[in-house]
Write a protein that holds these residues in place. Structure first.
Motif, PDB file in Angstrom:
ATOM      1  N   LEU A 332      16.429  35.659  -1.678  1.00  0.00           N
ATOM      2  CA  LEU A 332      17.380  36.000  -2.737  1.00  0.00           C
ATOM      3  C   LEU A 332      18.358  34.879  -3.034  1.00  0.00           C
ATOM      4  CD1 LEU A 332      18.238  39.694  -1.774  1.00  0.00           C
ATOM      5  CD2 LEU A 332      16.581  38.877  -3.454  1.00  0.00           C
ATOM      6  N   GLN A 333      18.319  33.796  -2.274  1.00  0.00           N
ATOM      7  CA  GLN A 333      19.263  32.705  -2.497  1.00  0.00           C
ATOM      8  C   GLN A 333      19.210  32.128  -3.912  1.00  0.00           C
ATOM      9  OE1 GLN A 333      21.866  31.557  -0.462  1.00  0.00           O
ATOM     10  NE2 GLN A 333      21.286  33.545   0.365  1.00  0.00           N
ATOM     11  N   PRO A 334      18.019  31.923  -4.493  1.00  0.00           N
ATOM     12  CA  PRO A 334      18.008  31.404  -5.868  1.00  0.00           C
ATOM     13  C   PRO A 334      18.722  32.319  -6.858  1.00  0.00           C
ATOM     14  CG  PRO A 334      15.834  31.202  -4.877  1.00  0.00           C
ATOM     15  CD  PRO A 334      16.658  32.030  -3.948  1.00  0.00           C
ATOM     16  N   PHE A 335      18.653  33.634  -6.633  1.00  0.00           N
ATOM     17  CA  PHE A 335      19.297  34.557  -7.556  1.00  0.00           C
ATOM     18  C   PHE A 335      20.817  34.464  -7.455  1.00  0.00           C
ATOM     19  CE2 PHE A 335      15.098  36.432  -6.965  1.00  0.00           C
ATOM     20  CZ  PHE A 335      14.725  36.650  -8.280  1.00  0.00           C
ATOM     21  N   TRP A 336      21.330  34.404  -6.218  1.00  0.00           N
ATOM     22  CA  TRP A 336      22.782  34.276  -6.061  1.00  0.00           C
ATOM     23  C   TRP A 336      23.268  32.953  -6.649  1.00  0.00           C
ATOM     24  CZ3 TRP A 336      24.316  38.815  -5.422  1.00  0.00           C
ATOM     25  CH2 TRP A 336      23.732  39.695  -4.516  1.00  0.00           C
ATOM     26  N   THR A 337      22.520  31.898  -6.401  1.00  0.00           N
ATOM     27  CA  THR A 337      22.914  30.591  -6.946  1.00  0.00           C
ATOM     28  C   THR A 337      22.861  30.604  -8.464  1.00  0.00           C
ATOM     29  OG1 THR A 337      22.023  29.514  -4.967  1.00  0.00           O
ATOM     30  CG2 THR A 337      22.419  28.126  -6.880  1.00  0.00           C
ATOM     31  N   VAL A 586      12.780  27.117  -2.293  1.00  0.00           N
ATOM     32  CA  VAL A 586      13.461  27.580  -1.077  1.00  0.00           C
ATOM     33  C   VAL A 586      12.546  27.410   0.126  1.00  0.00           C
ATOM     34  CG1 VAL A 586      14.477  29.585   0.070  1.00  0.00           C
ATOM     35  CG2 VAL A 586      14.922  29.183  -2.350  1.00  0.00           C
ATOM     36  N   PHE A 587      11.268  27.736  -0.053  1.00  0.00           N
ATOM     37  CA  PHE A 587      10.285  27.540   1.020  1.00  0.00           C
ATOM     38  C   PHE A 587      10.233  26.064   1.414  1.00  0.00           C
ATOM     39  CE2 PHE A 587       6.175  27.157   3.008  1.00  0.00           C
ATOM     40  CZ  PHE A 587       5.971  28.383   3.630  1.00  0.00           C
TER      41      PHE A 587
END
Length: 652
Positions: A332-337, A586-587
């Motif tokens: 979910l990090q890309p979404f928060w960023t 992210v991977f």
């Protein structure tokens, strides 16, 4: 990441147990810079520019919904507009694409026309019934049909139905035709306006399918992150075999063609002209064959010496898959960023538009309309604001990298995975906010220093296109290319520096130095991961896009009444690629962090009692196999302890 003093008693190194603030002076500088950004935001609010942006203003300097002050030299200014709260454009579709504005007189009206007005009589009746005057203020409604300037001071007929935009109080046409004309200015290959209308209609009609396919791309990306863990070994070796076969086969074909053409050249039946052509072909094929052979030999040698490092890439991919199983919130990090970036961009654009209306009102002698122009020192506020866009944007991206690095480092250096924190991602974010914001500020500022001149040179090149000579154009392109390469190298070094900071809690410069030394010492491993690994991830992105596109073709094939559905499919494919890129990036970041952790682990531990490895079983098997094959030297892990994080210190 040095070793402890030899006189110190050796103890088990527990990463992320003790912390110290890093690069505090840079945190202070960044905080002061952000305060400056807030002051820039407060300036248009204090001067009333923000109110003009929200409420809207007409072409004579009157703010809609307010009682205005008279402007010198502007007869129609200083009017009471408290009843007229909406901005109406006489020709809303007359767009100036170069200056990004509507080339039309704007008026403050009390109501937007909800129905189409076809004649001047309709305008007159609308004004008498609603009290909303759609012609210039100096023309009374009773004179709409007879005034001599009605062609320039009244709206273009027919007046399309419109409605007000929430919060911005602008009358915007409801008909999509106006937007089609705007889009047509960008899409030059559309010769018929009806084509664009059909395409847009197809998008609107198939929006449910588009949303479903976008959700499918999201699910496929998640599945791909898990699947890569299990098929990475087979996939990497298949790619390797195909590359070897392709290079050897290509070289063999070139040599066969050379021999065949050489044999044909020796044939005396050819004419003089035919012999010259055949001779040129033989020479060209000989050069191609030699180059291809050299390339093949070099490629085979490189792959031979890197074969053990390919095995490391496979092991890292396997462990990265386990990381996502234990830390699912990483996905979910890309979404928060993205959410943070979107909120910041909305704020930045809003402040920029407010600054555009915070200048001095100046009457244009040619058109007679009032324009707001920033003069004197106020012009530098825009430049400050532009630098803030780049720096804070890079800071947000750096925060994501540090969060990922902190979580993965915690996972790697925790021997018992059942004792991981309940929320490693949130714990990593909390550590970053408490200790390492200064490091992020310094790293993002370095990227900003490189990006600003590159953007300036790119802008100069676009402005001088067709005017500068070939030499100047070549030099500009070379400078832009060099700055772009430098930016990418620094971004990669920054990412590894953040990982080193997460491991040892050292300052940015110390972490960057340690990370650079490790990368140089393991150059071949880095090359293998960044070539084989990136290619595998690229294939994953292609697979997600291909599957989504295939499903899109099948789904849209049942919508045969839409003659043009290429745009919905293009939108779906673009979204699928962006989603796959976000997830697999992210991977990729996780793999890079694991690699740095692995190199640190093997450098300071050798598996002996008291210096056991922290690594996963898959990486342990790689090390054991390397020892058996003679690839792993005893000096790779010398048993030295790593520097305690408590000794990272606060450094500038």
């Amino acid at each position: 990441m040095g070793c402890c003093n030899s006189t110190e008693s050796k103890r088990d190194w527990k990463p992320l147990e003790e912390h110290s603030c890093t690069d505090v002076p840079w945190l202070i500088v960044f905080t002061l810079f952000c305060i400056g950004m807030v002051c820039i935001c407060a300036f248009p609010i204090a001067t009333g520019a923000a109110s003009r942006l929200i409420s809207g203003y007409d072409s004579y300097g009157n703010t809609c919904g307010k009682n205005n002050t008279k402007l010198e030299g502007v007869p129609l200014s200083g009017r009471d507009m408290r009843e007229n709260k909406y901005v109406f454009f006489l020709d809303p579709c007359n767009l100036d694409l170069i200056n990004r504005k509507i080339k039309s007189i704007a008026l403050c009206v009390s109501k937007c026309p909800a129905a189409e007005l076809k004649t001047l009589s309709d305008l007159k009746q609308f004004a008498l019934n609603n009290g909303s005057h759609l012609c210039s203020y100096d023309i009374t409604p009773t004179r709409y049909t007879s005034h001599s300037d009605r062609s320039t001071k009244c709206p273009k007929l027919p007046v399309p139905p419109s409605k007000s935009v929430p919060l911005l109080h602008r009358c915007v046409p409801v008909d999509i035709g106006c937007y089609a004309e705007f889009a047509q200015a960008f899409i030059t290959f559309v010769g018929d306006n009806s084509v664009l209308r059909r395409v847009i209609a197809g998008v609107m009609a198939s929006k449910e399918i588009i949303m479903g396919l976008c959700l499918l791309a999201f699910v496929l990306s998640l599945i791909m992150m898990v699947v890569i863990r299990y098929i990475s070994k087979v996939l990497v070796w298949i790619i390797t075999v195909l590359v070897v076969i392709g290079s050897i086969g290509g070289s063999g074909v070139l040599w066969w063609l050379y021999a065949d053409h050489r044999k044909a050249l020796d044939n005396n039946t050819l004419s003089v002209f035919g012999k010259e052509v055949a001779s040129d072909n033989v020479k060209a094929l000989l050069v191609y064959a030699i180059v291809a052979t050299i390339f093949t030999v070099v490629l085979l040698l490189v792959m031979f010496f890197m074969r053990k490092r390919v095995a490391l890439t496979i092991s890292l991919f396997h462990v990265a898959g386990k990381v996502f199983i234990h830390l699912p919130l990483l996905a979910l990090q890309p979404f928060w960023t993205f959410l943070c970036l979107m909120l910041f961009w909305i704020y930045w654009i809003t402040v920029l538009l407010s600054l555009g209306t915070s200048g001095t009102p100046v009457r244009n002698n040619i058109t007679g309309v009032v324009e707001y122009q920033m003069q004197g020192p106020l012009q530098y506020l825009v430049w400050y604001h532009a630098v803030g866009l780049i720096w804070i944007n890079e800071f947000i991206l750096a925060f994501q990298q540090m969060t990922i690095a902190g979580a993965v480092v915690t996972y790697y250096f925790t021997r018992n995975k059942s004792k991981l924190p309940a929320t490693p991602i949130l714990s990593s974010m909390a550590r970053t906010i408490r200790y390492h914001l200064g490091t992020l500020a310094k790293g993002s500022f370095i990227i900003t220093l490189v990006k600003i001149p590159r953007l300036i040179l790119t802008y100069i090149h676009s402005q001088l296109k067709g005017k500068e000579n070939a030499c100047a154009r070549c030099m500009l392109k070379a400078c832009v290319c060099c700055l772009w390469c430098l930016e990418k190298c620094l971004a990669y070094l920054n990412q590894n520096a953040y990982t080193a900071t997460a491991i040892n809690s050292t300052s940015f410069c110390t972490s960057a130095r340690d990370a650079l030394l490790i990368l140089v010492e393991n150059a071949l491993r880095v090359a293998a991961i960044n070539t084989v690994g990136d290619f595998v991830l690229f294939l994953g992105k292609v697979l997600v896009v291909s599957c989504t596109a295939f499903a899109g073709v099948l789904a849209l094939n049942y919508q045969r009444e839409y003659t043009v559905w290429v745009l919905p499919l293009l939108i779906v494919c673009l979204f699928a690629f962006l989603v796959a890129h976000c997830f697999l990036s992210v991977f990729e970041n996780v793999v890079d962090v694991l690699f740095l952790c692995f190199t640190v682990d093997t450098k300071y531990n050798d598996g002996s009692p008291g210096h056991e490895y922290y690594m996963d079983k898959a990486l342990m098997e790689y090390v054991e196999n390397s020892k058996k094959m003679g690839w792993y030297k005893p000096g790779d892990g010398d048993g030295r302890e790593m520097k305690s994080m408590a000794r990272g210190g606060t450094s500038a």
